[in-house]
Motif scaffolding. Structure first.
Motif, mmCIF file in Angstrom:
data_model
loop_
_atom_site.group_PDB
_atom_site.id
_atom_site.type_symbol
_atom_site.label_atom_id
_atom_site.label_comp_id
_atom_site.label_asym_id
_atom_site.label_seq_id
_atom_site.Cartn_x
_atom_site.Cartn_y
_atom_site.Cartn_z
ATOM 1 N N ASN A 37 -3.425 -0.284 9.831
ATOM 2 C CA ASN A 37 -2.961 -1.503 9.641
ATOM 3 C C ASN A 37 -3.293 -2.919 8.935
ATOM 4 O OD1 ASN A 37 -0.583 -3.741 9.731
ATOM 5 N ND2 ASN A 37 1.061 -2.235 10.705
ATOM 6 N N ALA A 81 1.955 -0.208 4.174
ATOM 7 C CA ALA A 81 2.866 0.929 4.100
ATOM 8 C C ALA A 81 3.990 1.618 2.539
ATOM 9 C CB ALA A 81 4.627 0.149 4.620
ATOM 10 N N ARG A 84 0.181 3.968 2.836
ATOM 11 C CA ARG A 84 -0.542 4.487 3.612
ATOM 12 C C ARG A 84 -0.308 6.359 3.039
ATOM 13 N NH1 ARG A 84 4.286 3.178 8.128
ATOM 14 N NH2 ARG A 84 5.480 3.367 6.504
ATOM 15 N N THR A 100 3.278 3.986 12.248
ATOM 16 C CA THR A 100 3.705 5.209 11.366
ATOM 17 C C THR A 100 4.979 5.897 12.301
ATOM 18 O OG1 THR A 100 2.022 5.181 9.614
ATOM 19 C CG2 THR A 100 3.592 7.047 9.546
ATOM 20 N N THR A 101 6.243 5.720 11.781
ATOM 21 C CA THR A 101 6.819 6.438 12.932
ATOM 22 C C THR A 101 7.444 8.085 12.216
ATOM 23 O OG1 THR A 101 8.388 4.639 12.432
ATOM 24 C CG2 THR A 101 9.475 7.164 13.349
ATOM 25 N N ARG A 106 8.998 13.175 5.994
ATOM 26 C CA ARG A 106 7.375 13.285 5.710
ATOM 27 C C ARG A 106 7.078 14.237 6.715
ATOM 28 N NH1 ARG A 106 7.439 6.703 8.543
ATOM 29 N NH2 ARG A 106 8.248 6.139 6.584
ATOM 30 N N THR A 150 9.238 1.746 4.644
ATOM 31 C CA THR A 150 9.086 2.007 5.376
ATOM 32 C C THR A 150 11.218 2.355 5.918
ATOM 33 O OG1 THR A 150 10.159 -0.100 6.626
ATOM 34 C CG2 THR A 150 8.123 -0.317 6.428
ATOM 35 N N LEU A 222 5.585 6.764 17.248
ATOM 36 C CA LEU A 222 4.869 6.538 16.127
ATOM 37 C C LEU A 222 3.773 6.922 16.798
ATOM 38 C CD1 LEU A 222 4.954 2.390 16.460
ATOM 39 C CD2 LEU A 222 6.195 4.445 15.256
#
Length: 336
Positions: A37, A81, A84, A100-101, A106, A150, A222
């Protein structure tokens, strides 16, 4: 949100697909390119002397120690975000370690893989005390600031639809812009992961004038992220994380790791620290990979307390990020 993910998928596709042999490239380069970040206190942020500090930054150092033998061999690459996943796909970084979730989309629509969960989080809301709001259930009709790129807006849509509430969205590409709008009263609340809310609250003009509501409206597991198609690198990142968690459970710290390697007769510790088995060699490393990682940053608990814990400005309790045998969700498979 769907448009953002589709666009990201197209970018990833154009980047050339799967990417293998990351370990060889890292060794040839002599450093790990770690995406972080740009500025999130407690997780990854530059200190006044220019050094990166934080929970995610320390994971990058542990990984560098495991792979290259030196925690200083990290090139920190700030990625917001929006960029990334593109940065990871284009091999600008070898791993993402930036709050990051982990989601199904994803790992299926985008060619990403999540080696594990480093921080169990959830989405929440920050409001000004003057608003008089004590619960997210009081936010119907609110103007809400979001950062794009996000899962935040989709989570709010789900929550508000279920509760038959309405809201007015205001979207920003940059976290700093969303936070500034909230601070200036252009929206009633800003929403993101609770851990991030604790961090950004400290950047408000008057932090004491704002509170983080207790409501959590989503699961946000995360963790680090790698490209699909390189199982060796995936395993190295995964088991470095697991080694740090197992070290805390076993009582292995930065200070006592060498002594335990020399003297412990506990099989779990002997395997973790490379005395028994060929676990590091099986991944393409050596026997001392986990020993180096632990000595570089401490175990998971040491990393957490140093960057996020009660004695830090964020003052976050372990909560669900406590070990599984201490009432939390933190759990790592054994080294065996």
């Amino acid at each position: 949100m769907k448009r953002i993910l589709v666009a990201a998928a197209l970018l990833l596709g154009m980047a050339g697909g799967l990417h293998a042999a990351t370990l060889d490239e890292v060794k040839a380069r002599g450093q790990i390119n770690c995406g972080v970040n740009p500025n999130l206190q407690g997780f990854a942020a530059k200190s006044p002397d220019g050094a990166w500090a934080g929970f995610d930054a320390d994971f990058c150092r542990a990984l560098a120690a495991a792979v290259l033998g030196d925690p200083a061999k990290v090139n920190f690459v700030p990625l917001d975000a929006q960029r990334r996943f593109e940065g990871l796909s284009k091999a600008e970084v070898d791993v993402l370690a930036r709050n990051t979730t982990w989601t199904m989309e994803r790992e299926t629509k985008l060619p990403l893989r999540f080696p594990g969960i480093s921080y169990h989080d959830g989405q929440g809301f920050i409001v000004k005390r003057l608003l008089g709001v004590t619960s997210a259930l009081n936010l119907s009709g609110a103007a809400i600031c979001f950062q794009t790129g996000t899962t935040n807006e989709a989570n709010v849509e789900d929550f508000f639809r279920e509760k038959e509430m309405t809201f007015s969205p205001t979207r920003f590409d940059r976290l700093d812009d969303a936070l500034k709008a909230f601070d200036e009263g252009k929206c009633d609340t800003f929403t993101t992961d609770v851990s991030t809310l604790y961090a950004v609250r400290l950047r408000l003009a008057n932090p004491d004038d704002a509170i983080v509501l207790q409501d959590v409206i989503s699961k946000e597991p995360l963790g680090p992220v790698v490209r699909q198609g390189d199982e060796q690198w995936f395993n190295i990142v995964r088991w470095t994380l697991f080694a740090l968690i197992n070290a805390e459970e076993l009582g292995v710290t930065a200070a006592n790791a060498d002594e335990l390697k020399a003297k412990s007769n506990k099989p779990d510790i002997r395997r973790l620290l490379g005395v028994e088995g060929s676990f590091g060699v099986d991944m393409g490393l050596d026997a001392d990979w986990a020993l180096r990682a632990i000595k570089a940053t401490g175990n998971y608990g040491e990393i957490f307390e140093r960057n996020l814990g009660p004695e830090t400005p964020l003052a976050i309790g372990r909560g669900i990020n406590a070990l599984w045998n201490a009432g939390g969700l933190l759990y790592a498979p054994p080294v065996r």
